[in-house]
Design a protein around this motif. Structure first.
Motif, PDB file in Angstrom:
ATOM      1  N   CYS A   1     -24.985 119.380  22.941  1.00  0.00           N
ATOM      2  CA  CYS A   1     -24.595 117.810  23.234  1.00  0.00           C
ATOM      3  C   CYS A   1     -22.923 117.657  23.075  1.00  0.00           C
ATOM      4  CB  CYS A   1     -25.488 117.216  22.560  1.00  0.00           C
ATOM      5  SG  CYS A   1     -25.449 115.289  22.879  1.00  0.00           S
TER       6      CYS A   1
ATOM      7  N   SER B   1     -20.223 120.466  37.991  1.00  0.00           N
ATOM      8  CA  SER B   1     -21.539 121.404  38.299  1.00  0.00           C
ATOM      9  C   SER B   1     -21.054 122.691  37.484  1.00  0.00           C
ATOM     10  CB  SER B   1     -21.618 121.560  39.644  1.00  0.00           C
ATOM     11  OG  SER B   1     -20.522 122.230  40.446  1.00  0.00           O
TER      12      SER B   1
ATOM     13  N   LEU C   1     -22.032 122.298  33.760  1.00  0.00           N
ATOM     14  CA  LEU C   1     -23.200 122.436  33.700  1.00  0.00           C
ATOM     15  C   LEU C   1     -23.795 123.904  33.531  1.00  0.00           C
ATOM     16  CD1 LEU C   1     -25.520 120.514  32.673  1.00  0.00           C
ATOM     17  CD2 LEU C   1     -26.222 120.351  35.199  1.00  0.00           C
TER      18      LEU C   1
ATOM     19  N   CYS D   1     -32.480 120.366  26.602  1.00  0.00           N
ATOM     20  CA  CYS D   1     -32.522 118.765  26.645  1.00  0.00           C
ATOM     21  C   CYS D   1     -31.344 118.301  26.141  1.00  0.00           C
ATOM     22  CB  CYS D   1     -33.631 118.202  25.537  1.00  0.00           C
ATOM     23  SG  CYS D   1     -33.845 116.452  25.395  1.00  0.00           S
TER      24      CYS D   1
ATOM     25  N   LEU E   1     -28.388 118.554  28.913  1.00  0.00           N
ATOM     26  CA  LEU E   1     -28.675 117.369  30.100  1.00  0.00           C
ATOM     27  C   LEU E   1     -28.111 116.150  29.421  1.00  0.00           C
ATOM     28  CD1 LEU E   1     -31.761 118.548  31.529  1.00  0.00           C
ATOM     29  CD2 LEU E   1     -29.485 118.922  32.781  1.00  0.00           C
ATOM     30  N   TYR E   2     -28.381 115.656  28.508  1.00  0.00           N
ATOM     31  CA  TYR E   2     -28.344 114.679  27.494  1.00  0.00           C
ATOM     32  C   TYR E   2     -26.846 114.335  27.279  1.00  0.00           C
ATOM     33  CZ  TYR E   2     -28.645 110.998  23.812  1.00  0.00           C
ATOM     34  OH  TYR E   2     -28.349 110.044  23.007  1.00  0.00           O
TER      35      TYR E   2
ATOM     36  N   PHE F   1     -24.329 115.704  28.885  1.00  0.00           N
ATOM     37  CA  PHE F   1     -23.835 115.512  30.343  1.00  0.00           C
ATOM     38  C   PHE F   1     -23.751 114.145  30.533  1.00  0.00           C
ATOM     39  CE2 PHE F   1     -23.406 115.032  34.852  1.00  0.00           C
ATOM     40  CZ  PHE F   1     -22.379 115.925  35.266  1.00  0.00           C
TER      41      PHE F   1
ATOM     42  N   THR G   1     -29.059 106.933  29.352  1.00  0.00           N
ATOM     43  CA  THR G   1     -29.878 107.831  28.356  1.00  0.00           C
ATOM     44  C   THR G   1     -30.586 106.899  27.553  1.00  0.00           C
ATOM     45  OG1 THR G   1     -27.640 107.395  26.781  1.00  0.00           O
ATOM     46  CG2 THR G   1     -27.825 109.193  28.233  1.00  0.00           C
TER      47      THR G   1
ATOM     48  N   ILE H   1     -36.017 115.680  29.678  1.00  0.00           N
ATOM     49  CA  ILE H   1     -35.377 116.651  30.554  1.00  0.00           C
ATOM     50  C   ILE H   1     -35.513 116.400  32.012  1.00  0.00           C
ATOM     51  CG2 ILE H   1     -35.915 119.161  31.262  1.00  0.00           C
ATOM     52  CD1 ILE H   1     -36.367 119.660  28.305  1.00  0.00           C
TER      53      ILE H   1
ATOM     54  N   CYS I   1     -33.359 113.343  32.923  1.00  0.00           N
ATOM     55  CA  CYS I   1     -31.734 113.491  32.998  1.00  0.00           C
ATOM     56  C   CYS I   1     -31.476 114.427  34.103  1.00  0.00           C
ATOM     57  CB  CYS I   1     -31.570 114.328  31.537  1.00  0.00           C
ATOM     58  SG  CYS I   1     -31.291 113.453  30.142  1.00  0.00           S
ATOM     59  N   THR I   2     -32.543 115.244  34.548  1.00  0.00           N
ATOM     60  CA  THR I   2     -32.126 116.271  35.784  1.00  0.00           C
ATOM     61  C   THR I   2     -32.129 115.418  36.873  1.00  0.00           C
ATOM     62  OG1 THR I   2     -33.501 118.116  34.472  1.00  0.00           O
ATOM     63  CG2 THR I   2     -33.148 118.143  36.927  1.00  0.00           C
TER      64      THR I   2
ATOM     65  N   TYR J   1     -28.731 113.727  37.069  1.00  0.00           N
ATOM     66  CA  TYR J   1     -27.604 114.665  37.448  1.00  0.00           C
ATOM     67  C   TYR J   1     -27.692 114.799  38.970  1.00  0.00           C
ATOM     68  CZ  TYR J   1     -25.198 118.841  38.522  1.00  0.00           C
ATOM     69  OH  TYR J   1     -24.202 119.956  38.981  1.00  0.00           O
TER      70      TYR J   1
END
Length: 447
Positions: free
Chosen positions: A291, A311, A314, A370, A373-374, A376, A386, A427, A430-431, A434
């Protein structure tokens, strides 16, 4: 001499790896400290001591939620400026953030100390540990005032791409705490001794951090002439920090529900839940590392307005978490029994903890993904998303936990399934965020 490291220059994977290793070690040591602290309390005080710290944990997390809002705000605002042409503006925001951290530390700890009976009553705290909980929390929260300022400094150092210095600074603090724990407990202070050890280490940590920034960092040093509470600063800090604070509080509410449900099994339930929570903290070594890594790296790319390479950030993050995720799964399968036995000899507590872990362990394997993504989203500064996502996940968890608990009186299954739902929902959301590209900022706010 340049302070910190611009992580956007050079080989991205190598930069992320080099930054994450000291960060991982820091989190590992922090978690080991928490485990050792738990061992000292469990062995020298007993199961009532473990149950006491378990009941105190949600209240401490309330203070931590406010602190997290400050540190995330610091990380985003400093990292975005560090990789841009506005590096000197760090001086204008950091002193103001230091002042905010001090004020919020005093207010937060003061309010919690004055309302301890209210919180302990909400958690259905067993009578036999009520006074111990009051004593532990009062001392701990006094020390936590200093923690606010200390961690704001630490996070500002990390935001410049420097993860090695925080490792050194925090290691000194954690070693101090580990050494002082048994000393104060054996001197007759009991559970209060563990809290005294923590408070003393927090104060020491702040002193060391202040000495470091004064001697080594021109960008991060406190300077009254750079105090700048103008409209732009307040607006940017509020947009990042306020949703983060509300988000953390909503997440903590789910933990309060978990503690309440675990207390339905008495001291055995509270102690078992506390032991499994220690393992969760170990797993969050990886989650917290990922994170923070993503927050800083994404923040620096956003500050540089280089959106095309996000990208790649990630993708490289996914590569970094593959092996740790596999190791977590293997440990849950083969090492959970051993882990539970290091805290207590009580067979009933051990069996209850193992039963709970057999359910919630599935959720623990999702922690790295998790937090990737969080982190990011945090790096983009879009904390309102968030907040919304965590709030939705928390509502879902609470509904599942309370429904299963009330309908079937199965507290362990209720908590395990509820926590699993929390991770899956976060998850997924957050996906979606993105791929929506909502993280691209429309303009740069100057302070």
């Amino acid at each position: 001499m340049q302070e910190g490291t611009d992580l956007t220059n050079g080989n991205l994977f190598n930069n992320m790896l080099k930054f994450s290793i000291p960060l991982l070690i820091t989190n590992l040591l922090s978690s080991m400290y928490n485990i050792v602290d738990g061992i000292w309390i469990g062995r020298l005080i007993g199961d009532t001591g473990v149950a006491t710290t378990t009941n105190c944990w949600p209240i401490i997390l309330v203070a931590s939620s406010i602190l997290t809002a400050v540190t995330v705000t610091t990380s985003v605002m400093v990292s975005q400026r560090y990789s841009s042409k506005e590096k000197q503006e760090i001086k204008n925001v950091i002193t103001s953030l230091y002042i905010i951290s001090i004020i919020l530390g005093v207010i937060t700890s003061g309010i919690l100390i004055l309302s301890l009976d209210f919180w302990l009553d909400i958690f259905n705290t067993p009578t036999e540990i009520l006074q111990m909980s009051r004593e532990y929390l009062t001392i701990y929260l006094i020390g936590y005032v200093f923690q606010f300022f200390e961690m704001t400094i630490i996070e500002s150092i990390r935001a410049t791409g420097n993860s090695k210095t925080p490792l050194i600074l925090l290691t000194i603090v954690m070693i101090t705490n580990i050494v002082l724990d048994p000393i104060f407990i054996l001197l007759g202070f009991g559970i209060g001794g563990a809290a005294i050890a923590t408070a003393v280490s927090m104060i020491l940590g702040l002193i060391i951090d202040l000495i470091y920034v004064k001697k080594k960092s021109k960008l991060l040093c406190f300077n009254a002439k750079h105090i700048n509470f103008n409209k732009a600063f307040i607006s940017e800090a509020s947009k990042i920090g306020f949703p983060m604070m509300i988000e953390e509080l909503s997440t903590i509410f789910t933990i309060m529900v978990e503690v309440y449900v675990s207390n339905s099994l008495g001291v055995v339930g509270g102690s078992s839940y506390g032991i499994v929570s220690k393992l969760q903290q170990v797993i969050w070594i990886i989650g917290g590392t990922v994170c923070t890594l993503l927050t800083v790296v994404v923040g620096q790319f956003i500050g540089k307005r280089d959106f095309d390479n996000l990208s790649k950030v990630l993708i490289n993050g996914l590569k970094l978490i593959f092996i740790p995720t596999t190791l977590i799964a293997l440990f849950i399968i083969f090492g959970s029994t051993w882990f539970c036995t290091i805290f207590t000899n009580n067979s009933e507590v051990i069996q209850t903890a193992i039963s709970y872990l057999s359910i919630v362990g599935i959720a623990f394997t999702l922690v790295p993904l998790c937090q990737l993504l969080y982190g990011f989203i945090l790096g983009t500064g879009k904390t309102k998303y968030t907040f919304a996502y965590c709030a939705l996940a928390s509502v879902a968890e609470i509904v599942i936990v309370l429904y299963i608990y009330n309908q079937y009186n199965r507290p362990l299954e209720a908590m395990g399934l509820g926590i699993l739902a929390w991770y899956i929902i976060l998850i997924v959301l957050c996906t979606i965020f993105y791929f929506s590209k909502k993280w691209k900022p429309s303009e740069k706010v100057n302070c």
